[in-house]
Design an enzyme around this catalytic site. Structure first.
Site, PDB file in Angstrom:
ATOM      1  N   ASP A  55       8.390 -40.204 -54.429  1.00 24.60           N
ATOM      2  CA  ASP A  55       7.887 -39.859 -53.216  1.00 24.60           C
ATOM      3  C   ASP A  55       6.225 -40.199 -53.087  1.00 24.60           C
ATOM      4  O   ASP A  55       5.686 -39.870 -54.170  1.00 24.60           O
ATOM      5  CB  ASP A  55       8.199 -38.344 -53.054  1.00 24.60           C
ATOM      6  CG  ASP A  55       8.148 -37.822 -51.608  1.00 24.60           C
ATOM      7  OD1 ASP A  55       8.169 -38.646 -50.588  1.00 24.60           O
ATOM      8  OD2 ASP A  55       8.176 -36.518 -51.448  1.00 24.60           O
ATOM      9  N   HIS A  72       5.077 -48.382 -49.083  1.00 28.74           N
ATOM     10  CA  HIS A  72       6.283 -48.646 -49.823  1.00 28.74           C
ATOM     11  C   HIS A  72       6.590 -49.947 -50.478  1.00 28.74           C
ATOM     12  O   HIS A  72       7.341 -50.003 -51.802  1.00 28.74           O
ATOM     13  CB  HIS A  72       7.563 -48.862 -48.658  1.00 28.74           C
ATOM     14  CG  HIS A  72       7.891 -47.602 -47.916  1.00 28.74           C
ATOM     15  ND1 HIS A  72       7.919 -46.316 -48.500  1.00 28.74           N
ATOM     16  CD2 HIS A  72       7.887 -47.419 -46.659  1.00 28.74           C
ATOM     17  CE1 HIS A  72       8.350 -45.454 -47.535  1.00 28.74           C
ATOM     18  NE2 HIS A  72       8.198 -45.721 -46.456  1.00 28.74           N
ATOM     19  N   ASN A 110      16.864 -40.250 -44.291  1.00 25.57           N
ATOM     20  CA  ASN A 110      15.696 -41.038 -44.192  1.00 25.57           C
ATOM     21  C   ASN A 110      16.002 -42.010 -42.738  1.00 25.57           C
ATOM     22  O   ASN A 110      14.995 -42.539 -42.316  1.00 25.57           O
ATOM     23  CB  ASN A 110      15.179 -42.027 -45.282  1.00 25.57           C
ATOM     24  CG  ASN A 110      14.534 -41.271 -46.378  1.00 25.57           C
ATOM     25  OD1 ASN A 110      14.741 -41.682 -47.536  1.00 25.57           O
ATOM     26  ND2 ASN A 110      13.880 -40.209 -46.041  1.00 25.57           N
ATOM     27  N   TRP A 111      17.062 -42.065 -42.321  1.00 23.60           N
ATOM     28  CA  TRP A 111      17.359 -42.652 -41.072  1.00 23.60           C
ATOM     29  C   TRP A 111      16.640 -42.164 -39.818  1.00 23.60           C
ATOM     30  O   TRP A 111      16.552 -42.752 -38.718  1.00 23.60           O
ATOM     31  CB  TRP A 111      18.861 -42.756 -40.890  1.00 23.60           C
ATOM     32  CG  TRP A 111      19.794 -43.358 -42.020  1.00 23.60           C
ATOM     33  CD1 TRP A 111      20.538 -42.698 -42.684  1.00 23.60           C
ATOM     34  CD2 TRP A 111      19.942 -44.980 -41.938  1.00 23.60           C
ATOM     35  NE1 TRP A 111      21.090 -43.951 -43.477  1.00 23.60           N
ATOM     36  CE2 TRP A 111      20.968 -45.071 -43.121  1.00 23.60           C
ATOM     37  CE3 TRP A 111      19.594 -46.156 -41.400  1.00 23.60           C
ATOM     38  CZ2 TRP A 111      21.272 -46.278 -43.367  1.00 23.60           C
ATOM     39  CZ3 TRP A 111      19.860 -47.122 -41.729  1.00 23.60           C
ATOM     40  CH2 TRP A 111      20.780 -47.223 -42.934  1.00 23.60           C
ATOM     41  N   ARG A 167       9.705 -35.569 -59.777  1.00 25.50           N
ATOM     42  CA  ARG A 167       9.453 -35.723 -58.340  1.00 25.50           C
ATOM     43  C   ARG A 167       8.080 -35.996 -58.326  1.00 25.50           C
ATOM     44  O   ARG A 167       7.215 -35.039 -58.820  1.00 25.50           O
ATOM     45  CB  ARG A 167       9.986 -34.833 -57.488  1.00 25.50           C
ATOM     46  CG  ARG A 167       9.454 -35.019 -55.897  1.00 25.50           C
ATOM     47  CD  ARG A 167      10.084 -34.085 -54.843  1.00 25.50           C
ATOM     48  NE  ARG A 167       9.847 -34.693 -53.685  1.00 25.50           N
ATOM     49  CZ  ARG A 167      10.592 -34.626 -52.579  1.00 25.50           C
ATOM     50  NH1 ARG A 167      11.743 -33.899 -52.686  1.00 25.50           N
ATOM     51  NH2 ARG A 167      10.573 -34.978 -51.364  1.00 25.50           N
TER      52      ARG A 167
HETATM   53  C1  IPE Z   1      13.190 -38.082 -50.592  1.00 26.34           C
HETATM   54  O1  IPE Z   1      11.846 -38.005 -50.066  1.00 26.34           O
HETATM   55  C2  IPE Z   1      13.910 -39.315 -50.453  1.00 26.34           C
HETATM   56  C3  IPE Z   1      13.371 -40.399 -51.424  1.00 26.34           C
HETATM   57  C4  IPE Z   1      12.290 -40.506 -52.174  1.00 26.34           C
HETATM   58  C5  IPE Z   1      14.046 -41.519 -51.228  1.00 26.34           C
HETATM   59  P1  IPE Z   1      11.520 -37.565 -48.419  1.00 26.34           P
HETATM   60  O2  IPE Z   1      10.062 -37.954 -48.303  1.00 26.34           O
HETATM   61  O3  IPE Z   1      12.421 -38.396 -47.700  1.00 26.34           O
HETATM   62  O4  IPE Z   1      11.977 -36.180 -48.529  1.00 26.34           O
HETATM   63  P2  IPE Z   1      11.447 -34.893 -47.757  1.00 26.34           P
HETATM   64  O5  IPE Z   1      11.736 -35.397 -46.153  1.00 26.34           O
HETATM   65  O6  IPE Z   1      10.079 -34.641 -48.001  1.00 26.34           O
HETATM   66  O7  IPE Z   1      12.357 -33.756 -48.141  1.00 26.34           O
HETATM   67  C1  IPE Z   2       9.195 -41.749 -50.592  1.00 26.73           C
HETATM   68  O1  IPE Z   2       7.830 -41.817 -49.887  1.00 26.73           O
HETATM   69  C2  IPE Z   2       9.955 -43.138 -50.256  1.00 26.73           C
HETATM   70  C3  IPE Z   2      11.058 -43.029 -49.304  1.00 26.73           C
HETATM   71  C4  IPE Z   2      11.303 -42.112 -48.764  1.00 26.73           C
HETATM   72  C5  IPE Z   2      11.752 -44.063 -48.798  1.00 26.73           C
HETATM   73  P1  IPE Z   2       7.753 -41.270 -48.390  1.00 26.73           P
HETATM   74  O2  IPE Z   2       7.691 -42.443 -47.465  1.00 26.73           O
HETATM   75  O3  IPE Z   2       8.382 -40.012 -48.257  1.00 26.73           O
HETATM   76  O4  IPE Z   2       6.119 -40.957 -48.555  1.00 26.73           O
HETATM   77  P2  IPE Z   2       5.459 -39.644 -47.926  1.00 26.73           P
HETATM   78  O5  IPE Z   2       6.189 -38.463 -48.535  1.00 26.73           O
HETATM   79  O6  IPE Z   2       5.506 -39.639 -46.482  1.00 26.73           O
HETATM   80  O7  IPE Z   2       4.238 -39.603 -48.392  1.00 26.73           O
HETATM   81 MG    MG Z   3       8.330 -38.327 -48.618  1.00 26.44          MG
END
Ligand code: IPE
Ligand code: IPE
Ligand code: MG
Length: 267
Positions: free
Chosen positions: A45, A62, A93-94, A213
């Site tokens: 994350d 990413h 994530n969708w 995490r």
């Molecule tokens: C969890 O991260 C999913 C992945 C790392 C793929 P998110 O950024 O989507 O989670 P939330 O929304 O902060 O809970």
């Molecule tokens: C995790 O990074 C990757 C995915 C969920 C695909 P984020 O995209 O959630 O990054 P932050 O949490 O917005 O910084």
């Molecule tokens: Mg995130």
């Protein structure tokens, strides 16, 4: 009992793994962990914030995040880690913008296309968990091929969670289990905590010992809900694109100092 088999049958078309790669060189340094640590799962994350801090679009983060994966994979054998499971895209994530979602899907396709040979030659066995139904068929084909072409490898088992949600996985597993009960293949009296995980996407994997995490969030966001029942957790502030092999080593060493009681009392 007939179980649902998500992966194709294991056909070892590639008989030998080249030994020239950096990861394969790590075989010499492969040290089974004295602490019993064998499976680390990572919620990668912080990519978006990492990019935003640099005034760049989220997808820039990413791409930077995807580049960290090889370094962490290489850090597995010397730290006694046989299984690495990474959360790449959740069922939630969708909800992100169409630009980010399609950019991520393209990134996954590009990553698989670019890294497939190296992963095979370095001795990495790749598996995917999550629901493939909603994914682009081209991406699913690349995922199937990568699983197939690395199916004889055993140095490190990399599992990529893509369109994965713990609740979704349990629901899908329960559906198949119910179908087996309905068709008479499974006696409902025999359903217990040994039976149900055999229907999960992770049925061939050991449970994670340690879940990391990054990015400072202290939640699990629907990751490996069943499997992590007794995992140790590390919530660290580092954003995923800044996470290093050194920090990975520090966390795995810290795991060795934990007192794991599993409900019993250590005397
Ligand atoms: C969890 O991260 C999913 C992945 C790392 C793929 P998110 O950024 O989507 O989670 P939330 O929304 O902060 O809970
Ligand atoms: C995790 O990074 C990757 C995915 C969920 C695909 P984020 O995209 O959630 O990054 P932050 O949490 O917005 O910084
Ligand atoms: Mg995130």
């Amino acid at each position: 009992m007939q179980l649902w088999i998500p992966n194709k049958p294991r056909l070892c078309r590639y008989k030998s793994v080249k030994t020239a790669g950096k990861l394969s060189q790590a075989v010499a340094a492969e040290t089974p962990s004295a602490s019993g640590l064998q499976h680390v799962a990572v919620i990668m994350d912080g990519n978006g914030r990492w990019a935003q801090m640099r005034g760049r679009p989220r997808l820039f983060g990413h791409h930077a995040g995807a580049r960290r994966v090889s370094e962490i994979l290489r850090a597995c054998p010397p730290n006694g880690v046989k299984y690495l499971t990474i959360f790449a895209f959740s069922t939630e994530n969708w909800k992100r913008t169409q630009v980010e979602v399609s950019g991520l899907m393209k990134l996954f396709q590009g990553y698989i296309t670019k890294e497939a040979r190296a992963l095979r030659d370095e001795g990495v066995r790749v598996r995917f968990i999550g629901d493939r139904v909603r994914l682009n068929p081209k991406l699913v084909e690349l995922m199937d091929n990568l699983e197939q072409m690395t199916s004889c490898n055993d140095l490190v088992h990399l599992t990529i969670a893509l369109n994965y949600g713990g609740r979704d996985e349990v629901a899908r597993a329960t559906k198949r289990l119910a179908q087996d009960v309905a068709s008479g293949k499974l006696d409902p009296e025999k359903v217990d905590e040994e039976t149900l995980p055999k229907y999960l996407d992770t049925y061939v994997l050991p449970d994670p010992d340690l879940v990391i995490r990054t990015s400072g969030e202290a939640r699990i966001s629907n990751f490996l809900l069943w499997q992590s029942a007794y995992a140790e957790y590390e919530f660290i502030d580092t954003l995923w694109p800044d996470f290093t092999a050194e920090e990975f080593g520090t966390l795995t060493a810290k795991y060795g100092k934990r007192d794991r009681r599993f409900g019993a009392v250590n005397v």
